[in-house]
Scaffold this motif. Structure first.
Motif, PDB file in Angstrom:
ATOM      1  N   ARG A  54      10.102  -0.855  -4.847  1.00 26.34           N
ATOM      2  CA  ARG A  54       9.726   0.517  -4.481  1.00 26.34           C
ATOM      3  C   ARG A  54       9.126   0.522  -3.085  1.00 26.34           C
ATOM      4  N   SER A  55       9.532   1.469  -2.268  1.00 25.08           N
ATOM      5  CA  SER A  55       9.136   1.445  -0.851  1.00 25.08           C
ATOM      6  C   SER A  55       7.855   2.216  -0.549  1.00 25.08           C
ATOM      7  N   LYS A  56       7.443   3.100  -1.453  1.00 24.09           N
ATOM      8  CA  LYS A  56       6.248   3.909  -1.205  1.00 24.09           C
ATOM      9  C   LYS A  56       5.176   3.556  -2.234  1.00 24.09           C
ATOM     10  N   ARG A  57       3.900   3.577  -1.779  1.00 17.15           N
ATOM     11  CA  ARG A  57       2.837   3.136  -2.675  1.00 17.15           C
ATOM     12  C   ARG A  57       1.645   4.081  -2.680  1.00 17.15           C
ATOM     13  N   ILE A  58       1.073   4.217  -3.872  1.00 20.30           N
ATOM     14  CA  ILE A  58      -0.222   4.874  -4.065  1.00 20.30           C
ATOM     15  C   ILE A  58      -1.151   3.823  -4.651  1.00 20.30           C
ATOM     16  N   ILE A  59      -2.339   3.719  -4.113  1.00 19.60           N
ATOM     17  CA  ILE A  59      -3.336   2.800  -4.660  1.00 19.60           C
ATOM     18  C   ILE A  59      -4.501   3.619  -5.215  1.00 19.60           C
ATOM     19  N   VAL A  60      -4.661   3.551  -6.537  1.00 17.62           N
ATOM     20  CA  VAL A  60      -5.791   4.203  -7.199  1.00 17.62           C
ATOM     21  C   VAL A  60      -6.854   3.141  -7.401  1.00 17.62           C
ATOM     22  N   SER A  61      -8.050   3.397  -6.901  1.00 18.49           N
ATOM     23  CA  SER A  61      -9.048   2.329  -6.858  1.00 18.49           C
ATOM     24  C   SER A  61     -10.432   2.790  -7.294  1.00 18.49           C
TER      25      SER A  61
ATOM     26  N   ALA B  75     -10.170   1.817   4.088  1.00 14.15           N
ATOM     27  CA  ALA B  75      -8.749   2.198   4.121  1.00 14.15           C
ATOM     28  C   ALA B  75      -8.463   3.099   5.312  1.00 14.15           C
ATOM     29  N   MET B  76      -9.335   4.074   5.548  1.00 13.20           N
ATOM     30  CA  MET B  76      -9.178   4.968   6.700  1.00 13.20           C
ATOM     31  C   MET B  76      -9.301   4.193   8.006  1.00 13.20           C
ATOM     32  N   ALA B  77     -10.266   3.277   8.068  1.00 12.29           N
ATOM     33  CA  ALA B  77     -10.482   2.490   9.294  1.00 12.29           C
ATOM     34  C   ALA B  77      -9.271   1.622   9.619  1.00 12.29           C
ATOM     35  N   ALA B  78      -8.497   1.255   8.587  1.00 14.80           N
ATOM     36  CA  ALA B  78      -7.289   0.450   8.793  1.00 14.80           C
ATOM     37  C   ALA B  78      -6.069   1.312   9.095  1.00 14.80           C
ATOM     38  N   GLY B  79      -6.251   2.638   9.136  1.00  9.69           N
ATOM     39  CA  GLY B  79      -5.164   3.536   9.500  1.00  9.69           C
ATOM     40  C   GLY B  79      -4.406   4.150   8.340  1.00  9.69           C
ATOM     41  N   PHE B  80      -4.894   3.960   7.109  1.00  6.91           N
ATOM     42  CA  PHE B  80      -4.224   4.516   5.942  1.00  6.91           C
ATOM     43  C   PHE B  80      -4.826   5.866   5.560  1.00  6.91           C
ATOM     44  N   ASP B  81      -4.045   6.682   4.878  1.00  6.53           N
ATOM     45  CA  ASP B  81      -4.552   7.932   4.332  1.00  6.53           C
ATOM     46  C   ASP B  81      -5.327   7.631   3.058  1.00  6.53           C
ATOM     47  N   ALA B  82      -6.498   8.231   2.922  1.00 10.00           N
ATOM     48  CA  ALA B  82      -7.332   7.993   1.744  1.00 10.00           C
ATOM     49  C   ALA B  82      -8.154   9.227   1.442  1.00 10.00           C
ATOM     50  N   ILE B  83      -8.585   9.322   0.203  1.00 12.50           N
ATOM     51  CA  ILE B  83      -9.489  10.390  -0.218  1.00 12.50           C
ATOM     52  C   ILE B  83     -10.384   9.844  -1.319  1.00 12.50           C
ATOM     53  N   ALA B  84     -11.623  10.299  -1.348  1.00 11.77           N
ATOM     54  CA  ALA B  84     -12.560   9.889  -2.390  1.00 11.77           C
ATOM     55  C   ALA B  84     -12.926  11.083  -3.250  1.00 11.77           C
ATOM     56  N   PHE B  85     -12.949  10.845  -4.560  1.00  8.14           N
ATOM     57  CA  PHE B  85     -13.396  11.848  -5.522  1.00  8.14           C
ATOM     58  C   PHE B  85     -14.684  11.365  -6.182  1.00  8.14           C
TER      59      PHE B  85
ATOM     60  N   GLY C 235     -15.172  -5.691  -1.190  1.00 14.82           N
ATOM     61  CA  GLY C 235     -13.941  -5.893  -1.940  1.00 14.82           C
ATOM     62  C   GLY C 235     -12.756  -5.201  -1.297  1.00 14.82           C
ATOM     63  N   MET C 236     -12.927  -3.933  -0.947  1.00 17.06           N
ATOM     64  CA  MET C 236     -11.832  -3.189  -0.317  1.00 17.06           C
ATOM     65  C   MET C 236     -11.493  -3.774   1.053  1.00 17.06           C
ATOM     66  N   LYS C 237     -12.496  -4.155   1.813  1.00 17.22           N
ATOM     67  CA  LYS C 237     -12.244  -4.768   3.123  1.00 17.22           C
ATOM     68  C   LYS C 237     -11.431  -6.051   2.974  1.00 17.22           C
ATOM     69  N   SER C 238     -11.768  -6.855   1.964  1.00 21.40           N
ATOM     70  CA  SER C 238     -11.041  -8.112   1.740  1.00 21.40           C
ATOM     71  C   SER C 238      -9.605  -7.842   1.305  1.00 21.40           C
ATOM     72  N   PHE C 239      -9.418  -6.833   0.456  1.00 25.58           N
ATOM     73  CA  PHE C 239      -8.075  -6.486  -0.006  1.00 25.58           C
ATOM     74  C   PHE C 239      -7.195  -6.044   1.156  1.00 25.58           C
ATOM     75  N   ILE C 240      -7.710  -5.155   1.980  1.00 21.44           N
ATOM     76  CA  ILE C 240      -6.921  -4.637   3.102  1.00 21.44           C
ATOM     77  C   ILE C 240      -6.636  -5.735   4.120  1.00 21.44           C
ATOM     78  N   LYS C 241      -7.616  -6.577   4.362  1.00 27.01           N
ATOM     79  CA  LYS C 241      -7.438  -7.665   5.330  1.00 27.01           C
ATOM     80  C   LYS C 241      -6.303  -8.597   4.905  1.00 27.01           C
ATOM     81  N   LYS C 242      -6.186  -8.867   3.598  1.00 27.22           N
ATOM     82  CA  LYS C 242      -5.171  -9.803   3.117  1.00 27.22           C
ATOM     83  C   LYS C 242      -3.813  -9.146   2.886  1.00 27.22           C
ATOM     84  N   TYR C 243      -3.803  -7.885   2.429  1.00 26.27           N
ATOM     85  CA  TYR C 243      -2.551  -7.283   1.961  1.00 26.27           C
ATOM     86  C   TYR C 243      -2.031  -6.144   2.824  1.00 26.27           C
ATOM     87  N   ARG C 244      -2.677  -5.829   3.931  1.00 27.44           N
ATOM     88  CA  ARG C 244      -2.259  -4.662   4.702  1.00 27.44           C
ATOM     89  C   ARG C 244      -0.823  -4.768   5.202  1.00 27.44           C
TER      90      ARG C 244
END
Length: 389
Positions: A123-130, A331-341, A254-263
């Motif tokens: 699948r080419s498009k992704r949503i990450i629920v975190s 996520a935003m700092a890495a250039g991705f679209d994100a929203i917090a609820f 945790g999120m910083k480590s995830f983005i750093k490794k998998y971006r």
């Protein structure tokens, strides 16, 4: 299982403190639940401090106090070095609140981990629920009579920190009277901040974390169970990843480590949906993140949230940002679209925030059930909109 069932299991832990044994056990519980649902699951380990909320300002404050004190008392040839050292101290604080994956603390590091469902490479498009599953140490800073004044306390602290390099700079240009006045004020504020943070560090003890963030984890697990059983309701080209981060309370480590490794595995249109503190009040989505460096939430994510705010009249509200960031900021700092609820009252208060009343008894279970259906609807809408992009 319903979200309330997951929450009951998570709150059997006395706490889930960042990079502690309890956090590791909670991660294992989450991992096993995802496997039970039928997911292939991955675990990413990393090392982090157990506290940055109190210790980082304390470290920065001590360094700035030394710089300001020596400038005031001695000056002379030391001034340039003291000025540069004070700027270095300020830069540590700015880096910490920027969302960038840069280590800013000299404190000992311990093992933490992220747990997430594997990527579907077809699948080419992704949503990450975190959601983060660790808990913070409550202290006098978050006492119910003080917590509403945190913004004022933080702003005064920032002013005090900033006055130190400014005062040293005036000393460099030999404007002694102005420099002394600025440094005296700065040193008083910084010293007060050091004492306050030291008290918080020494007396702070972990909360149960039912609301923060047992609710976010419980809802994310419920969404994961819904998704794997109803993939036919979402577009075939959209992959939904469920990510549970450790050590968010130490500065989104945790999120910083995830983005750093998998971006590199994430396309630019990857959408991050962050669920945090959803146990009391009404559903609240943030228009952006960051107190100093403000970043706006993803446009599509905001548009859908606004549409659902109208269709769920009186149940949903929006706010500009929080004093302290969520996992959306990295996520935003890495250039991705994100929203917090989150769930907040009309005055913007989070229920039992970082306080010892953050127990399952104080979670609104009816709200939790409502949110479960709300986020199912939101996830489907985001997937459909993303598929058309």
């Amino acid at each position: 299982m319903k979200s309330i069932d997951y929450l009951k299991e998570l709150t059997k832990f006395e706490h889930r403190g960042s990079a502690t044994k309890n956090e590791r056990q909670a991660a294992e519980y989450i991992l096993q639940q995802l496997k039970r649902m039928g997911y292939k699951v991955e675990k990413q380990t990393f090392k982090t401090t157990r506290d940055n909320l109190y210790m980082l300002p304390l470290q920065v404050g001590v360094l700035l106090f030394i710089c300001g004190f020596f400038s005031l008392m001695y000056g002379g040839p030391l001034e340039i070095a003291l000025f540069l050292l004070s700027l270095f101290a300020i830069s540590l604080l700015l880096l910490e609140v920027s969302g960038k994956p840069v280590e800013t603390s000299i404190m000992p590091k311990f093992l933490s981990q992220n747990v997430f469902t594997s990527f579907d490479e077809s699948r080419s498009k992704r949503i990450i629920v975190s959601a983060h599953y660790d808990t913070q140490r409550g202290s006098i800073m978050f006492h119910p009579k003080i917590v509403d004044k945190l913004s004022i306390i933080y702003n005064i602290s920032y002013v005090g920190f900033g006055l130190i390099p400014i005062g040293i700079l005036f000393n460099i240009f030999n404007l002694k009277f102005i420099a002394s006045a600025i440094l005296y004020i700065g040193l008083v504020i910084v010293f007060t901040d050091i004492v306050f943070m030291a008290i918080c560090e020494i007396t702070g003890r972990y909360t149960q974390g039912a609301n923060d963030n047992g609710t976010g984890v419980a809802l994310t697990l419920a969404l994961a169970e819904y998704y794997i059983n109803h993939k036919d309701k979402l577009p075939d080209n959209v992959d939904v990843i469920f990510l549970f981060t450790g050590s968010e309370e130490t500065g989104e480590r945790g999120m910083k480590s995830f983005i750093k490794k998998y971006r590199k595995k994430l396309s630019k249109d990857t959408q991050f949906i962050i669920l945090d503190n959803l146990g009391t009040g009404k559903i609240t989505y943030l228009e952006g993140e960051g107190m100093i460096f403000y970043k706006k939430a993803g446009k599509m994510l905001l548009d859908i949230a606004e549409e659902m705010e109208r269709s769920h009249a009186g149940k949903v509200q929006k706010m500009k940002n929080l004093l302290l960031p969520t996992d959306a900021l990295p996520a935003m700092a890495a250039g991705f679209d994100a929203i917090a609820f989150l769930a907040k009252d009309e005055n913007g208060r989070l229920g039992n925030y970082h306080w010892h009343t953050d127990t399952i008894e104080n979670v609104d279970t009816q709200l939790l059930s409502y949110e479960e259906e709300f986020f199912k609807e939101y996830l489907v809408k985001v997937a459909e909109r993303l598929n058309k992009m």
